[in-house]
Design a protein around this motif. Structure first.
Motif, short mmCIF file in Angstrom:
data_model
loop_
_atom_site.label_atom_id
_atom_site.label_comp_id
_atom_site.label_asym_id
_atom_site.label_seq_id
_atom_site.Cartn_x
_atom_site.Cartn_y
_atom_site.Cartn_z
N TYR A 496 0.96 -1.12 0.17
CA TYR A 496 0.05 -0.05 -0.08
C TYR A 496 0.85 1.25 0.02
N THR A 497 0.39 2.40 -0.65
CA THR A 497 0.93 3.67 -0.73
C THR A 497 1.02 4.41 0.80
N VAL A 498 2.16 4.62 1.43
CA VAL A 498 2.31 5.39 2.40
C VAL A 498 2.59 7.06 2.21
N ASP A 499 1.67 7.71 1.93
CA ASP A 499 1.50 8.97 1.33
C ASP A 499 1.43 9.83 2.58
N LEU A 500 1.08 9.51 3.72
CA LEU A 500 0.95 10.35 4.87
C LEU A 500 1.75 9.68 5.97
N HIS A 501 2.52 10.41 6.79
CA HIS A 501 3.61 9.81 7.53
C HIS A 501 2.98 10.40 8.95
N GLN A 502 2.96 9.76 9.87
CA GLN A 502 2.60 10.01 11.33
C GLN A 502 3.67 11.05 11.87
N LYS A 503 2.96 12.26 12.43
CA LYS A 503 3.52 13.34 12.75
C LYS A 503 2.72 13.57 14.17
N VAL A 504 3.41 14.66 14.95
CA VAL A 504 2.69 15.17 16.06
C VAL A 504 2.78 16.84 15.82
N LYS A 505 1.65 17.28 15.95
CA LYS A 505 1.48 18.53 15.84
C LYS A 505 1.54 19.40 17.11
N ILE A 506 2.64 20.26 17.36
CA ILE A 506 2.76 21.22 18.69
C ILE A 506 2.37 22.38 18.50
N GLU A 507 1.58 23.05 19.17
CA GLU A 507 1.11 24.32 19.27
C GLU A 507 1.54 25.17 20.60
N CYS A 508 2.20 26.27 20.65
CA CYS A 508 2.47 26.98 21.66
C CYS A 508 2.18 28.42 21.38
N VAL A 509 1.36 29.07 22.15
CA VAL A 509 1.06 30.48 22.07
C VAL A 509 2.07 31.20 23.31
N VAL A 510 2.73 32.13 22.83
CA VAL A 510 3.66 32.98 23.75
C VAL A 510 3.22 34.46 23.62
N ALA A 511 3.59 35.15 24.59
CA ALA A 511 3.55 36.62 24.78
C ALA A 511 5.08 37.03 25.33
N ASP A 512 5.25 36.87 26.63
CA ASP A 512 6.16 37.42 27.05
C ASP A 512 7.76 36.57 26.30
N VAL A 513 7.67 35.39 26.27
CA VAL A 513 8.78 34.41 25.79
C VAL A 513 8.91 34.83 24.21
N PRO A 514 10.15 35.24 23.53
CA PRO A 514 10.16 35.47 22.22
C PRO A 514 9.63 34.29 21.46
N ALA A 515 8.91 34.46 20.41
CA ALA A 515 8.32 33.24 19.69
C ALA A 515 9.90 32.53 18.85
N MET A 516 10.67 33.35 18.47
CA MET A 516 11.90 32.73 17.88
C MET A 516 12.72 31.84 18.95
N ASP A 517 12.72 32.06 20.22
CA ASP A 517 13.34 31.14 21.04
C ASP A 517 12.52 29.95 21.28
N VAL A 518 11.27 30.10 21.25
CA VAL A 518 10.63 28.67 21.19
C VAL A 518 10.64 27.79 20.08
N ALA A 519 10.72 28.57 18.77
CA ALA A 519 11.16 27.96 17.80
C ALA A 519 12.80 27.27 17.52
N ASP A 520 13.55 28.00 18.04
CA ASP A 520 14.87 27.62 18.04
C ASP A 520 14.90 26.31 19.08
N ALA A 521 14.54 26.29 20.10
CA ALA A 521 14.29 25.05 20.87
C ALA A 521 13.81 23.88 20.36
N ILE A 522 12.58 24.01 19.49
CA ILE A 522 11.94 22.94 18.94
C ILE A 522 12.91 22.44 17.94
N ARG A 523 13.62 23.31 16.99
CA ARG A 523 14.22 22.93 16.04
C ARG A 523 15.45 22.15 16.60
N GLU A 524 16.15 22.66 17.45
CA GLU A 524 17.45 22.05 17.97
C GLU A 524 16.93 20.67 18.50
N SER A 525 15.81 20.43 19.26
CA SER A 525 15.43 19.37 20.16
C SER A 525 15.06 18.27 19.15
#
Length: 557
Positions: A496-525
């Motif tokens: 069978y064709t595996v055209d969709l791969h299992q993923k997890v979607k993480i949503e994080c809403v921030v105000a005081d914490v810079p969004a780029m800091d969160v994005a960098d943390a996610i990318r590195e980990s």
């Protein structure tokens, strides 16, 4: 001076034999762990808890019903003068009943794998009650209990440890139940072509297989009669000594040959050795030899195992594509057809040579057992279907039976993660996996960081987000592909064709914490360096409103 201890030989014999019977009984009981893992691995992740629950309830409810009703019904069908005498019969009678009970519950639990993913729990439990009370006891009464099939055509039906009486009957029952229920949603297209619905864990399926193989030694070797008997006041080896070696040998040879047979046919069909077919083939080989393990030659065990394993992919495809029956865990080719095949092959591989009378007796008995099982099973599930109690609703089937029937999530880390709310009422805490509480005080600009990542990196990402001081997150189990090309995979010999791969979607809403800091943390980990690691998106949020307090903006975050 020590006085020699005078011991009644019959007491010693009874004690040793009871210990042997109890030991193999416990070994057979452990096969329920194998069935649970095997079935859980072959169903979708949203139905795992449902399958595990069914396996536990099969034993819990079925064994009590078998004690109160089933064993007595078996005695009545077999012509026993005191069919319910085991209830008050004392220690030996109770041990004998328990040995019979683990066989009965094996037949019962086989059915759950065939109807996985769409049967109501109440329907399955109802059928388990009827099977334990009537359907299976009638089969054992006609055979092991001394009924009609025990002397059919003057030679009787030979089924040493239940290849047809237990496994064949369970496989036929499962196929019949699956036919009455109908296939899972999206299993077949409008043109009748079949869609592959892979199970969620090959690891569980193989682990369950090996546990069942281990327990099978109790199933077959444990049936090898009493260890000792008393003859003319002396202790002597019983029938055990004459059969145990042959039973152990033929059981082992057929198990190995079953895996080879299934692997060979899989290779011919797809140019690949399918892992699940190898696992199922081991079991089919064991089922095939179980009826005749005490009478088969060593080469006969190899032949029966090869044929039982080899028929598995062929029969499964016939059931799936021709009969259009959705047998989720392949219980019919593993237990039903393999059990019938082994029983019928007896005169061709018997140490006593070929006998046309034995062949006819085996065919008649297999036919009677199969016919009775089909009629009784169709009647029970037919009534349940007629009153609307056989199958879950389409919405519940889509949602998954774990939530719909049990209110649980087997893999909660892929579900929504609740925010931590302290006693003061402010939603300002996030607990890391280590239990540490991370606090945030809000800020002036609201942004949402959304990431689609590999599921196995979730724990690392959660920890990294917590360490940068981000507030609560939401995690959802999703499917995605991005720019990765679709690829081919295989489940039980079908591509069978595996055209969709299992993923997890993480949503994080921030105000005081810079969004780029969160994005960098996610990318590195989350970075593994391989294609398919995922993507991160940063989006502005116009406003945020806290439901409980009505606070808006950064205060709500």
């Amino acid at each position: 001076m020590l006085t020699p201890l005078q011991v009644d030989p019959s007491t010693v014999v009874s004690g040793v034999n009871n210990v042997w019977v109890l030991t193999v009984t416990f070994l057979i009981f452990f096969m329920h762990a194998g069935f649970a893992m095997l079935e859980a691995g072959q169903v979708r992740s949203k139905n795992v808890a449902n399958q595990l629950t069914k396996n536990m309830l099969t034993w819990s409810i079925g064994v009590i019903v078998y004690f109160l009703i089933g064993a007595g019904v078996s005695g009545m069908v077999g012509g026993s003068a005191d069919p319910f005498g085991y209830i008050t019969g004392g220690s030996d009678a109770w041990i004998g009943w328990l040995f019979g009970a683990v066989f009965a519950m094996t037949a019962a639990t086989i059915v759950s794998g065939a109807v996985a993913g769409r049967a109501k729990l109440r329907a399955y439990v109802t059928y388990t009650v009827v099977l334990s009370a009537v359907i299976y006891p009638v089969v054992t009464g006609l055979t092991w209990g001394g009924g009609y099939l025990s002397s059919v055509l003057g030679v009787g039906f030979s089924d040493f440890a239940g290849g047809m009486i237990v496994h064949g009957m369970g496989g036929v029952a499962g196929l019949t139940a699956a036919w009455v229920l109908g296939p899972r949603m999206d299993r077949y297209n409008d043109d009748g072509s079949a869609n592959v619905i892979p199970g969620h864990s090959m690891t569980f399926a193989v682990l369950g297989t090996l546990i069942l193989c281990f327990g099978w030694y109790g199933f077959n070797v444990g049936t090898a009669a009493s260890v000792f008997v008393v003859e003319e006041g002396s202790v002597a080896l019983g029938a055990f000594a004459e059969t145990v070696g042959r039973v152990a040998l033929t059981t082992t040879l057929a198990m190995g040959a079953g895996a080879i047979g299934a692997a060979g046919v899989s290779l011919l069909q797809t140019d690949k050795v399918d892992t699940l077919y190898v696992a199922n083939g081991m079991l089919a080989g064991l089922v095939g030899i179980t009826s005749i393990t005490n009478l088969s030659t060593w080469w006969g065990a190899l032949l029966v195992g090869l044929l039982a394993g080899g028929q598995l992919p062929i029969v499964f495809k016939f059931v799936e594509k021709r009969l259009k029956i959705d047998d989720v865990c392949a219980v019919y080719p593993v237990h039903g057809s393999a059990g019938a095949l082994g029983a019928v092959l007896l005169p061709f591989v018997s140490i006593n040579g070929f006998s046309a009378q034995v062949l006819l007796a085996q065919i008649v008995s297999v036919t009677v057992i199969g016919a009775w099982t089909i009629v009784a099973t169709a009647a029970v599930f037919g009534v349940l279907k007629a009153i609307g109690q056989a199958r879950v609703s389409p919405d519940h089937e889509r949602e998954g039976l774990d939530v719909a029937e049990h209110g649980v999530d087997t893999y909660p880390e892929f579900g929504d993660q609740p925010d931590a709310v302290p006693d003061g009422g402010e939603r300002t805490e996030l607990r890391t996996d280590g239990g540490e509480i991370v606090r945030t005080d809000g800020g002036s600009e609201i942004k949402m960081v959304v990431a689609m990542l590999r599921p196995e990196k979730l724990g690392d990402v959660k920890q990294a987000i917590a360490e940068v001081g981000a507030p609560s997150i939401t995690v959802t189990n999703v499917s995605g592909r991005g720019s990765q090309p679709a690829k081919k995979s295989q489940w039980r010999g079908e591509e069978y064709t595996v055209d969709l791969h299992q993923k997890v979607k993480i949503e994080c809403v921030v105000a005081d914490v810079p969004a780029m800091d969160v994005a960098d943390a996610i990318r590195e980990s989350a970075n593994t360096g391989d294609p398919g690691d995922g993507k991160i998106f940063i989006m502005p949020v116009e406003n945020a409103i806290q439901v409980r307090t009505g606070k808006e903006g950064p205060d709500a975050v």
